[in-house]
Scaffold this motif. Structure first.
Motif, short mmCIF file in Angstrom:
data_model
loop_
_atom_site.label_atom_id
_atom_site.label_comp_id
_atom_site.label_asym_id
_atom_site.label_seq_id
_atom_site.Cartn_x
_atom_site.Cartn_y
_atom_site.Cartn_z
N GLY A 101 -8.07 -0.57 -9.31
CA GLY A 101 -7.70 -1.42 -8.34
C GLY A 101 -8.90 -2.15 -7.60
O GLY A 101 -9.92 -1.53 -7.88
N TYR A 131 -0.93 -10.27 -8.87
CA TYR A 131 -0.65 -8.99 -8.03
C TYR A 131 -1.88 -8.99 -6.84
O TYR A 131 -2.96 -9.61 -6.93
CB TYR A 131 -0.68 -7.80 -8.81
N VAL A 188 -2.81 -3.11 -6.60
CA VAL A 188 -2.24 -2.52 -8.11
C VAL A 188 -2.37 -1.08 -7.72
O VAL A 188 -2.89 -0.31 -7.49
CB VAL A 188 -3.68 -2.62 -8.91
#
Lengths: 413, 312
Positions: free
Chosen positions: B49, B255, B258
């Motif tokens: 992420g 997104y 994550v």
């Protein structure tokens, strides 16, 4: 929003950051002030506000309780009090802010000391109806002790005294007397009503007699972070990186400037060398300024490791095993003469014995005091008044590792 | 320094101010080096992420020209986005790092953990994470947590002591003063370290743009199959979606965070570049977690409760 957004896109940006702390006593409206500051500067996002409205409604309140924005722990919300320091982030088009939101209720002094240690400005909040109280004097003493460069006296709840100039003036005069006594160099008084929003973000329409800035306006424009690079050069060695037979001394320049070609001294050994290379996180530099993190290369192979301090110039720290300091005791466990402790100073940790506590038998939680320590090895100390980062230290309990006391070296006494 | 005869150089130095990104970077690097100097077995939590990617980038800078003196640890929920796992493995290989994986799926297969009725695996990460910390004897664990993310995280220290059960007790935190981080701990205890504590979501994105850091593609607008559940666009998968009542459609989304596929939602977006993403976030009136994380919506104190148990 459009202009703000445009300013934020792309890099690099030179916008700076103000770190500030709040201090207030019970029920003086500090959470409301912080909530108002966040809310009126449009730093509260829709989902956060909805959560506050939901909880306020479920408690039967008809207006959202802005204090809920800052009470983050289950116990805080249940009891309606603030327990611990929280850090908040917000930005305007002019500046970014890191707010250490310190509680006024329990354990107030140690929490304010924690928040104030990295702050460049402290807001001391007063209830206009009550004026200067014991807590206010304590907050002023902490701000003076920690040498917070800027202090705002926010006289709150002006709506409850009819927005009267004479009430404000009387409080400011009273506080000025205490401030002078405590050695606080100066302060900026602002009359506010956190509840009604007077002089918090917008200037108030209720106080024509006040000609100064609103609180946020002052926070946006007060000069910050300018004295570090002109102070003496101090580079505590954090870590030695060995690569291809070359030693790179890694650390953060905590004050002053260093240049390639500077003659340097290593403390406590007293050895000398010369800077032959500076690397500021991937960029070669001829000069570096505090508070940059960097690595140094020296002309000579020296035995230098974590805990040593590299300085340049004639202005060197005092090497001493007898440390006198002003302290704030933080732990529930009391501190007494004869106690064996660890001293954490910059990147160095040494053993020490508490030799003297002045005229008190012990220091308990939240006590301010004066202390003398004898350390097992010399420390390269500066007066806290001169260089905050190299004048500050912690006392640590060698048995369980807990942080006992915050210290500020006083070499002049 | 208040001398009236200050030279031009001194005047220039006095006006020296680090930009906010440089100040945050310098502070984070200082924290990485403190841990390297004080601990025996540090590890960086790395999920692929954006926050952990930024952490890794900062760690590389902190120890250059040498390699990072830490290993990496990923808690794999078994429901990770394939694009993110691919990115994770590529980055680990590129920098010659060692990656530990703690697998939630293993714990479920062994019968140690039970699948929740809602299929969400984020809360299940705590046990594999804390057991891995104990079995590998990690004494410092870097996390990408930021105080701006959530109100319980706003209370978190940079160095956060955890007991032998990895528990966080917000009422017993060490006061943290100046930049003096106290990492002392007893055997079995460890310290969670948060170098990005003072960063905001926008800082992270601006830093990624400035440093030209590569990210997994799911952070940028792309057309993908999603379905709606509890107001979020979720990606279909083996984890248990969609149900019969839920219909899959193709949408242009990206997104903001994550995590586990079962509780991480996509947002409608046409931002295909870093610049467009930054513009979108600067204008957004929703927080990162409020917009896309179901696990934080479970209760008013969901994050605090998970943190107490050992979660980040």
């Amino acid at each position: 929003m459009t202009s703000t957004t445009t300013a934020m896109v792309g890099a690099p940006t030179t916008i700076d950051t103000l770190r500030f702390a709040t201090a207030g006593s019970v029920d003086d409206g500090k959470s409301t002030l912080v909530g108002r500051l966040l809310h009126d500067s449009k730093s509260v996002l829709t989902d956060q506000l909805e959560a506050v409205e939901r909880v306020s409604q479920s408690r039967g309140q008809d207006t959202p309780d802005l204090a809920l924005l800052t009470d983050g722990l289950r116990a805080e919300r249940e009891q309606g009090i603030t327990i611990d320091v929280a850090y908040r982030y917000f930005a305007t088009a002019r500046r970014r802010f890191i707010l250490a939101d310190t509680p006024g209720h329990v354990q107030y002094t140690r929490n304010m000391v924690t928040g104030a240690s990295t702050a460049e400005l402290a807001i001391i909040l007063i209830d206009a109806r009550h004026g200067v109280v014991e807590q206010t004097r304590r907050h002023a003493a902490v701000a003076a002790l920690l040498r917070v460069p800027n202090v705002v006296l926010a006289v709150n709840k002006m709506d409850l005294v009819g927005y009267e100039e004479k009430d404000f003036d009387r409080i400011v005069e009273d506080f000025a007397g205490h401030a002078a006594e405590l050695g606080l160099p100066g302060f900026t008084p602002i009359p506010v009503s956190a509840l009604c929003g007077d002089n918090v973000v917008e200037r108030s329409a209720h106080m024509d007699w006040y000609e100064g800035p609103a609180l946020l306006e002052f926070l946006e424009t007060v000069p910050v972070g300018s004295d570090l690079p002109s102070a003496p050069a101090r580079f505590p060695v954090q870590y030695v990186i060995r690569h291809d037979e070359v030693r790179h001394y890694a650390g953060q320049l905590v004050s002053g400037a260093l240049r390639v070609g500077d003659r340097v001294t290593v403390h406590p050994s007293g050895e000398n060398s010369e800077i032959v290379g500076i690397d500021v996180l991937g960029r070669n530099a001829d000069v570096a300024y505090a508070p940059q993190s960097l690595t140094l290369r020296l002309a000579d192979q020296r035995d230098i490791s974590r805990g040593d301090m590299i300085t340049a110039g004639a202005d060197v720290p005092t090497l001493t095993q007898d440390v006198r300091a002003a302290v704030c005791h933080l732990a529930d466990r009391a501190l007494r003469v004869g106690d064996r402790v660890l001293v954490r100073h910059t990147t160095r940790t040494v053993k020490a014995i508490v030799k003297d506590l002045g005229d008190v038998a012990e220091l308990t939680a939240n006590d301010l005091g004066r202390i003398t320590l004898r350390t097992a090895e010399p420390l390269a100390l500066d007066d806290y008044a001169e260089v905050r980062r190299t004048g500050a230290f912690l006392l640590i309990d060698p048995a369980d590792g807990s942080t006992l006391t915050a210290g500020m070296a006083d070499l002049s006494s | 320094m208040t001398s009236a005869s200050a030279s031009a150089t001194a005047t220039a130095e006095r006006s020296f101010t680090l930009s906010h990104l440089d100040a945050l970077e310098s502070e984070a690097v200082h924290i990485f080096r403190e841990v390297a100097g004080e601990f025996e077995r540090p590890v960086i939590l790395f999920s692929g992420g954006k926050d952990s990617i930024v952490m890794l980038h900062l760690a590389l800078k902190a120890f250059a020209p040498a390699a990072i003196p830490f290993t990496l640890l990923h808690v794999d929920t078994g429901h990770n986005f394939p694009e993110v796992l691919e990115y994770r493995d590529r980055v680990v290989a590129a920098h010659g790092l060692r990656l530990h994986v703690a697998s939630v799926q293993d714990y479920i297969d062994r019968g140690v953990l039970r699948e929740r009725p809602d299929g969400t695996r984020n809360p299940l990460q705590t046990v594999p994470l804390t057991e891995k910390i104990q079995s590998e004897r990690f004494d410092a664990v870097f996390g990408g947590g930021r105080r701006d993310e959530e109100k319980a995280r706003a209370k978190e220290r940079v160095f956060s002591l955890r007991d032998e059960f990895s528990q966080w007790d917000p009422r017993r935190q060490r006061p943290e003063l100046w930049q003096l981080y106290n990492g002392r701990h007893a055997p079995g205890e460890h310290v969670r370290v948060f170098p990005l504590s003072n960063w905001t979501e926008l800082d992270v994105w601006q830093y990624i743009a400035r440093e030209h850091i590569e990210l997994p593609g799911i952070y940028f607008a792309h057309r993908r199959e999603v379905f709606q559940r509890a107001g979020m666009w979720l990606t279909p998968g083996d984890w248990g979606g969609p149900r019969e009542s839920e219909t899959v459609e193709k949408r242009l989304v990206r997104y903001r965070t994550v995590g586990d596929m079962s509780c991480t939602g996509a947002v409608d977006s046409d931002a295909t570049t870093l610049e467009a993403v930054i513009t979108e976030i600067a204008a957004s009136r929703l927080t990162e977690r409020g917009a896309t994380r179901a696990d934080d919506k479970m209760s008013e104190a969901a994050m605090e409760d998970r943190k107490r148990e050992g979660y980040f």
